[in-house]
Design an enzyme around this catalytic site. Structure first.
Site, PDB file in Angstrom:
ATOM      1  N   LYS A  45       0.834  -1.212   0.000  1.00 13.97           N
ATOM      2  CA  LYS A  45       0.000   0.000   0.000  1.00 13.97           C
ATOM      3  C   LYS A  45       0.874   1.270   0.000  1.00 13.97           C
ATOM      4  O   LYS A  45       0.628   2.208  -0.750  1.00 13.97           O
ATOM      5  CB  LYS A  45      -0.920   0.011   1.227  1.00 13.97           C
ATOM      6  CG  LYS A  45      -1.975   1.112   1.144  1.00 13.97           C
ATOM      7  CD  LYS A  45      -2.751   1.261   2.421  1.00 13.97           C
ATOM      8  CE  LYS A  45      -2.013   2.190   3.342  1.00 13.97           C
ATOM      9  NZ  LYS A  45      -2.657   2.471   4.596  1.00 13.97           N
ATOM     10  N   ASP A 103      -6.803   1.869   1.444  1.00 14.45           N
ATOM     11  CA  ASP A 103      -6.660   2.132   2.873  1.00 14.45           C
ATOM     12  C   ASP A 103      -8.004   1.881   3.542  1.00 14.45           C
ATOM     13  O   ASP A 103      -8.943   1.385   2.915  1.00 14.45           O
ATOM     14  CB  ASP A 103      -6.151   3.565   3.113  1.00 14.45           C
ATOM     15  CG  ASP A 103      -7.203   4.607   2.781  1.00 14.45           C
ATOM     16  OD1 ASP A 103      -8.253   4.238   2.196  1.00 14.45           O
ATOM     17  OD2 ASP A 103      -6.993   5.780   3.115  1.00 14.45           O
TER      18      ASP A 103
END
Ligand code: SF4
Length: 194
Positions: A104, A122
């Site tokens: 990420k 997220d």
């Protein structure tokens, strides 16, 4: 709804962006920015690690979650990047070799710094996509595996920012603004709530 959506982290160069993204794990951008407006006066480039030490970084960032682990990894990252330029870290696989850089983190960095088409998932993106029933997953990691396949690749960069703003300012984790939501007729969460 959010035509000006963009990264809200404070940074002045790619190196600082990477450090800011690393620091933002489990912490709000607002909190990271508050710390970094001072910390980044001191840490402008990887070579600055020579004049710092872990305890000093800890002291700067002590108000954010996991500050000890983050300080240690910021220090290690600086040390590595002072020997090998960040420009040489070209893709997710390169970047995830750096300490505390997860998929990420790498996607956010590549998307914001280099304009590459990634949809980093997220907590906001995960929540919104599930509430709208675009995905049906329990963990953000599961959402991450499928989200990029659902949308047109050329839209991923901006979609990432739109979904984050939508989750951060409208479809809030607690008390989402459903009554005035233009998506409520398509929203599983809203239908189940009624
Ligand atoms: S209706 Fe509510 S839960 Fe559904 S997307 Fe809109 S704000 Fe989020």
């Amino acid at each position: 709804m959010f035509p000006d959506a963009k990264a809200e982290l404070y940074f002045e160069n790619d190196f600082q962006l990477l450090i800011a993204v690393l620091m933002s794990a489990q912490t709000t951008d607002k909190q990271v920015n508050k710390v970094n407006s001072e910390f980044f006066k001191f840490l402008k480039k990887p070579e600055d690690w020579i004049k710092i030490w872990v305890e000093k970084i800890e002291n700067f960032i002590k108000t954010i979650w996991f500050f000890r682990t983050k300080a240690k990894n910021i220090f290690k990252t600086c040390e590595i990047l002072s020997k090998k330029s960040l420009d040489k870290f070209k893709n997710i696989s390169d970047l995830t070799q750096l300490p505390w850089v997860w998929v990420k983190t790498a996607k956010v960095f590549l998307s914001v710094a280099r304009g590459e088409q990634f949809l980093a998932v997220d907590t906001h993106v995960h929540r919104v996509l599930n509430r709208l029933w675009i995905v049906s997953t329990k963990l953000a990691e599961e959402t991450d595996k499928i989200a990029e396949k659902i949308f047109t690749k050329a839209d991923l960069w901006i979609l990432h920012h739109w979904l984050i703003f939508f989750g951060r300012y409208h479809c809030l984790a607690r008390n989402p603004k459903c009554e005035k939501c233009p998506l409520k007729n398509d929203c599983k969460f809203f239908k189940n709530k009624k």
